[in-house]
Scaffold this motif. Sequence first.
Motif, PDB file in Angstrom:
ATOM      1  N   GLY A 127      25.513  28.606  46.831  1.00 66.68           N
ATOM      2  CA  GLY A 127      24.581  29.365  46.935  1.00 66.68           C
ATOM      3  C   GLY A 127      24.369  30.926  45.760  1.00 66.68           C
ATOM      4  N   LYS A 128      24.996  30.930  45.530  1.00 67.60           N
ATOM      5  CA  LYS A 128      25.516  31.645  44.154  1.00 67.60           C
ATOM      6  C   LYS A 128      23.790  31.829  43.537  1.00 67.60           C
ATOM      7  N   TRP A 129      23.706  33.474  42.988  1.00 71.13           N
ATOM      8  CA  TRP A 129      22.659  33.316  42.126  1.00 71.13           C
ATOM      9  C   TRP A 129      22.477  32.541  40.670  1.00 71.13           C
ATOM     10  N   THR A 130      21.443  32.345  40.108  1.00 69.14           N
ATOM     11  CA  THR A 130      22.021  31.368  39.019  1.00 69.14           C
ATOM     12  C   THR A 130      20.863  33.668  37.775  1.00 69.14           C
ATOM     13  N   ILE A 131      21.516  33.296  36.541  1.00 71.46           N
ATOM     14  CA  ILE A 131      21.483  34.438  35.827  1.00 71.46           C
ATOM     15  C   ILE A 131      19.978  34.232  36.016  1.00 71.46           C
ATOM     16  N   LYS A 132      19.086  33.807  35.570  1.00 70.28           N
ATOM     17  CA  LYS A 132      17.947  34.054  36.363  1.00 70.28           C
ATOM     18  C   LYS A 132      17.401  35.017  37.171  1.00 70.28           C
ATOM     19  N   ASP A 133      18.352  34.603  38.307  1.00 71.86           N
ATOM     20  CA  ASP A 133      18.238  35.052  39.660  1.00 71.86           C
ATOM     21  C   ASP A 133      18.423  36.747  39.432  1.00 71.86           C
ATOM     22  N   ILE A 134      19.471  36.943  38.766  1.00 71.16           N
ATOM     23  CA  ILE A 134      20.451  37.898  38.822  1.00 71.16           C
ATOM     24  C   ILE A 134      18.877  39.094  37.680  1.00 71.16           C
ATOM     25  N   ILE A 135      18.774  38.373  36.668  1.00 73.14           N
ATOM     26  CA  ILE A 135      17.656  39.665  35.789  1.00 73.14           C
ATOM     27  C   ILE A 135      16.528  39.979  36.580  1.00 73.14           C
ATOM     28  N   LEU A 136      15.583  39.438  37.651  1.00 74.52           N
ATOM     29  CA  LEU A 136      15.111  39.410  38.217  1.00 74.52           C
ATOM     30  C   LEU A 136      15.557  40.200  39.482  1.00 74.52           C
ATOM     31  N   HIS A 137      16.915  40.146  39.998  1.00 73.59           N
ATOM     32  CA  HIS A 137      17.055  41.094  40.978  1.00 73.59           C
ATOM     33  C   HIS A 137      17.275  42.585  40.137  1.00 73.59           C
ATOM     34  N   LEU A 138      17.671  42.224  38.642  1.00 73.90           N
ATOM     35  CA  LEU A 138      17.383  43.589  38.629  1.00 73.90           C
ATOM     36  C   LEU A 138      16.541  44.216  38.311  1.00 73.90           C
ATOM     37  N   ILE A 139      15.306  43.329  37.608  1.00 72.91           N
ATOM     38  CA  ILE A 139      13.919  43.810  37.651  1.00 72.91           C
ATOM     39  C   ILE A 139      12.882  45.023  39.178  1.00 72.91           C
TER      40      ILE A 139
ATOM     41  N   GLU B 265      18.477  42.104  49.449  1.00 70.92           N
ATOM     42  CA  GLU B 265      18.080  41.685  47.879  1.00 70.92           C
ATOM     43  C   GLU B 265      18.619  39.946  47.842  1.00 70.92           C
ATOM     44  N   ASN B 266      18.871  39.719  49.023  1.00 67.59           N
ATOM     45  CA  ASN B 266      18.984  38.018  49.369  1.00 67.59           C
ATOM     46  C   ASN B 266      17.774  37.503  49.576  1.00 67.59           C
ATOM     47  N   ASP B 267      16.982  38.154  50.223  1.00 68.36           N
ATOM     48  CA  ASP B 267      16.130  37.881  51.496  1.00 68.36           C
ATOM     49  C   ASP B 267      14.743  38.191  49.623  1.00 68.36           C
ATOM     50  N   TYR B 268      14.885  39.326  48.921  1.00 64.01           N
ATOM     51  CA  TYR B 268      13.787  39.079  47.338  1.00 64.01           C
ATOM     52  C   TYR B 268      13.992  37.896  46.659  1.00 64.01           C
ATOM     53  N   VAL B 269      15.456  37.461  46.046  1.00 66.59           N
ATOM     54  CA  VAL B 269      16.027  36.817  45.222  1.00 66.59           C
ATOM     55  C   VAL B 269      15.469  35.787  46.106  1.00 66.59           C
ATOM     56  N   GLU B 270      15.377  35.283  47.291  1.00 68.08           N
ATOM     57  CA  GLU B 270      15.385  33.880  47.480  1.00 68.08           C
ATOM     58  C   GLU B 270      13.615  33.696  47.306  1.00 68.08           C
ATOM     59  N   GLU B 271      12.670  35.088  47.875  1.00 70.51           N
ATOM     60  CA  GLU B 271      11.799  34.738  47.311  1.00 70.51           C
ATOM     61  C   GLU B 271      10.638  35.164  45.934  1.00 70.51           C
ATOM     62  N   ALA B 272      11.718  35.432  44.934  1.00 68.91           N
ATOM     63  CA  ALA B 272      10.818  35.591  44.001  1.00 68.91           C
ATOM     64  C   ALA B 272      10.865  34.403  42.921  1.00 68.91           C
TER      65      ALA B 272
ATOM     66  N   HIS C 138      24.050  49.781  37.792  1.00 70.00           N
ATOM     67  CA  HIS C 138      23.773  48.747  38.816  1.00 70.00           C
ATOM     68  C   HIS C 138      23.503  47.085  37.742  1.00 70.00           C
ATOM     69  N   GLN C 139      23.006  47.705  36.249  1.00 71.07           N
ATOM     70  CA  GLN C 139      22.317  46.647  35.500  1.00 71.07           C
ATOM     71  C   GLN C 139      24.170  46.241  34.763  1.00 71.07           C
ATOM     72  N   ASN C 140      25.210  47.159  34.667  1.00 72.63           N
ATOM     73  CA  ASN C 140      26.130  47.714  34.165  1.00 72.63           C
ATOM     74  C   ASN C 140      27.094  46.602  34.659  1.00 72.63           C
TER      75      ASN C 140
ATOM     76  N   ALA D 139      15.472  45.831  42.223  1.00 75.87           N
ATOM     77  CA  ALA D 139      16.299  46.527  42.320  1.00 75.87           C
ATOM     78  C   ALA D 139      15.843  48.136  41.528  1.00 75.87           C
ATOM     79  N   GLU D 140      15.331  48.000  40.093  1.00 74.69           N
ATOM     80  CA  GLU D 140      15.289  49.113  39.282  1.00 74.69           C
ATOM     81  C   GLU D 140      13.705  49.367  39.873  1.00 74.69           C
ATOM     82  N   ARG D 141      12.677  48.763  40.393  1.00 71.24           N
ATOM     83  CA  ARG D 141      12.129  49.250  40.642  1.00 71.24           C
ATOM     84  C   ARG D 141      11.964  50.012  42.548  1.00 71.24           C
ATOM     85  N   ILE D 142      12.832  49.660  43.067  1.00 71.29           N
ATOM     86  CA  ILE D 142      12.829  49.586  43.895  1.00 71.29           C
ATOM     87  C   ILE D 142      13.807  51.338  43.745  1.00 71.29           C
ATOM     88  N   PHE D 143      14.549  51.727  43.053  1.00 70.68           N
ATOM     89  CA  PHE D 143      15.284  52.764  42.758  1.00 70.68           C
ATOM     90  C   PHE D 143      14.921  53.674  41.517  1.00 70.68           C
ATOM     91  N   ALA D 144      13.711  52.913  41.057  1.00 71.63           N
ATOM     92  CA  ALA D 144      12.745  54.296  40.431  1.00 71.63           C
ATOM     93  C   ALA D 144      11.899  54.713  41.477  1.00 71.63           C
TER      94      ALA D 144
END
Length: 173
Positions: A58-70, A96-103, A159-161, A72-77
Motif C-alpha cells: 500500500g505504500k507509494w512507489t518512487i514514481k508515485d512520489i515524484i508525481l505527488h510532488l508535482i 494526496e492518496n486519492d490523487y496518487v491513486e488516480e495519477a 515538502h520536496q526535501n 502538491a507543488e501545483r496546489i501550493f503555487a
Amino acid sequence: MKPSQLQSDEFAGHFATYINQVSEEYSLTEELEISVHRFIKFVQNIPMDKFDYRYAEGKWTIKDIILHLIDAERIFAYRALRFARNDKTALPGFDENDYVEEANADKRSLQDLLTEFLIVRQATLALFKSLSEEELMRKGTASNNLISVRALGFTIIGHQNHHQRVYQERYLD
C-alpha cells in the motif's frame, strides 16, 4: 528571505513540518531554483529497479512520489497566487492518496516525470520572482490553517526535501 525570517503567525499546523526542513543557506527563490536540480540529480542516481518498488504493502512507489510532488507543488503555487492577489477565500485541503491513486504514475517514464517536475518548478519560480514583498507577506487559509505566500514557497521546498529523505531511508537503504 530565509525560513528563519518567517514570523510565527505566518504558518501553522502541518506546514511547520515542511518549513523546518528548509536550509538557511539560500533565499527562497535561490532554493526553489537549486533544489529542483539537486532533486533531479538525486533521482537520476537511483537504480532503475527501484522506481516501481514499494517498501511495504500500500505504500507509494518512487514514481508515485515524484508525481505527488508535482501535484502538491501545483496546489501550493495556486494557493500562493490566490493569496498574493489578496483573495480571502479559504481554500480546502486535498487528499494526496486519492490523487496518487488516480495519477497513474506507473504508466509514465521517469524522464517524462522529471521533465514535468522541472517545468512546474520553473513556473513556480517565475511566480515567486514576480511577487513584491507586500504580496509575499499576504496570508490566506488553506487546509484550515493560516499561511503566508512566502511560507507556501518554503513549504514547496520542504515538502520536496521531506520526500527525498523518505526515498533515502525507506527505498535506498
